[in-house]
Write a protein that holds these residues in place. Structure first.
Motif, short mmCIF file in Angstrom:
data_model
loop_
_atom_site.label_atom_id
_atom_site.label_comp_id
_atom_site.label_asym_id
_atom_site.label_seq_id
_atom_site.Cartn_x
_atom_site.Cartn_y
_atom_site.Cartn_z
N MET A 97 0.83 -1.20 0.00
CA MET A 97 0.00 0.00 0.00
C MET A 97 0.87 1.26 0.00
SD MET A 97 -2.81 1.22 2.88
CE MET A 97 -1.66 1.22 4.26
N ILE A 98 1.88 1.28 0.84
CA ILE A 98 2.75 2.45 0.93
C ILE A 98 3.59 2.59 -0.34
CG2 ILE A 98 4.75 3.39 2.17
CD1 ILE A 98 3.35 2.52 4.76
N ALA A 99 4.07 1.48 -0.89
CA ALA A 99 4.84 1.54 -2.13
C ALA A 99 4.00 2.11 -3.27
CB ALA A 99 5.37 0.15 -2.50
N GLU A 100 2.74 1.69 -3.35
CA GLU A 100 1.85 2.23 -4.39
C GLU A 100 1.65 3.74 -4.21
OE1 GLU A 100 -1.86 0.11 -4.59
OE2 GLU A 100 -0.84 -1.82 -4.80
N TYR A 101 1.45 4.15 -2.98
CA TYR A 101 1.28 5.58 -2.69
C TYR A 101 2.56 6.35 -3.07
CZ TYR A 101 1.49 9.88 -0.04
OH TYR A 101 1.67 11.20 0.31
N LEU A 102 3.70 5.85 -2.66
CA LEU A 102 4.96 6.53 -2.98
C LEU A 102 5.19 6.59 -4.49
CD1 LEU A 102 7.26 5.15 -0.14
CD2 LEU A 102 6.45 7.52 -0.40
N SER A 103 4.81 5.55 -5.19
CA SER A 103 4.92 5.56 -6.66
C SER A 103 4.05 6.66 -7.26
CB SER A 103 4.51 4.21 -7.25
OG SER A 103 5.44 3.21 -6.87
N THR A 155 10.93 -0.09 4.83
CA THR A 155 11.67 0.64 5.87
C THR A 155 10.70 1.40 6.76
OG1 THR A 155 13.58 0.84 4.40
CG2 THR A 155 13.47 2.36 6.28
N LEU A 156 9.72 2.05 6.14
CA LEU A 156 8.70 2.75 6.92
C LEU A 156 7.88 1.78 7.77
CD1 LEU A 156 7.55 5.29 4.21
CD2 LEU A 156 8.48 5.88 6.47
N ILE A 157 7.55 0.63 7.20
CA ILE A 157 6.78 -0.37 7.94
C ILE A 157 7.58 -0.87 9.15
CG2 ILE A 157 5.75 -2.69 7.84
CD1 ILE A 157 4.24 -0.36 6.43
N GLY A 158 8.83 -1.20 8.93
CA GLY A 158 9.66 -1.68 10.04
C GLY A 158 9.81 -0.64 11.13
N ALA A 159 10.09 0.58 10.73
CA ALA A 159 10.25 1.65 11.72
C ALA A 159 8.94 1.93 12.45
CB ALA A 159 10.77 2.91 11.04
#
Length: 190
Positions: free
Chosen positions: A128-134, A154-158
């Motif tokens: 979901m975050i990768a799609e948003y960042l794209s 990285t965002l998910i882990g943090a």
């Protein structure tokens, strides 16, 4: 009981939030739902089947949330959108579900049948975050060379680390924003 599955899932979520994954039993779920234990077993083959369906239901919620996040591309700030997303995801039962999946071998095996890689729920949040960042990259709100495939996990882990193993008060929005800023600052246009 109306919509038994939803009531049982909601009860399981309350048990997870109040007492953690180790307290999640069929008896605890049915007691929280205010029904007989047989009700759960009438609708699910066994408790691990119930848990697998619970996780898949929560994954479906993430998939719905994904459309909203993609639609936010180009609005607000990238930092605020990502901060809100991490708070929304990890401020719920997601951290407990990840623990549940990690420690229940049979549950993990059942989930592997439809989700062979990654950690269920976290993998979907990262996508979901990768799609948003794209989408933000296409709009020029992050740099063209931004490696969204690395930034997202990285965002998910943090984010997971900020919210994991907390009893009581979740991290402040400013703390989450600081982590998000640290992770993505290098890809924000100057």
């Amino acid at each position: 009981m109306r919509d038994v599955r939803a009531q049982l899932f909601d009860a399981a979520e309350r048990v997870l939030l109040q007492d953690g994954p180790s307290a999640l039993t069929s008896r605890a779920v049915t007691a929280e739902a205010g029904c007989a234990k047989g009700v759960l077993h009438k609708h699910f083959a066994d408790f691990d089947d119930f848990l697998a369906e619970l996780v898949l239901d929560r994954i479906a919620r993430i998939e719905h949330q994904s459309a909203d996040l993609r639609a936010s591309a180009g609005t607000g700030t990238v930092i605020d959108n990502l901060t809100g997303t991490l708070i929304s995801v990890f401020g719920t039962v997601a951290v407990s579900i990840v623990s549940l999946v990690t420690f229940r071998d049979e549950l993990r095996a059942r989930l592997r049948q439809s989700r062979p890689t990654g950690v269920p729920l976290l993998t979907e949040v990262a996508a979901m975050i990768a799609e948003y960042l794209s989408a933000e990259r296409e709009l020029g709100r992050i740099t063209a060379d931004a490696d969204v495939a690395t930034l997202a996990p990285t965002l998910i882990g943090a984010g997971h680390m900020l919210f994991a193993d907390r009893k009581g008060v979740p991290p402040e929005a400013d703390a989450v924003s600081k982590v998000v800023t640290t992770v993505v600052v290098a890809v924000l246009p100057r």
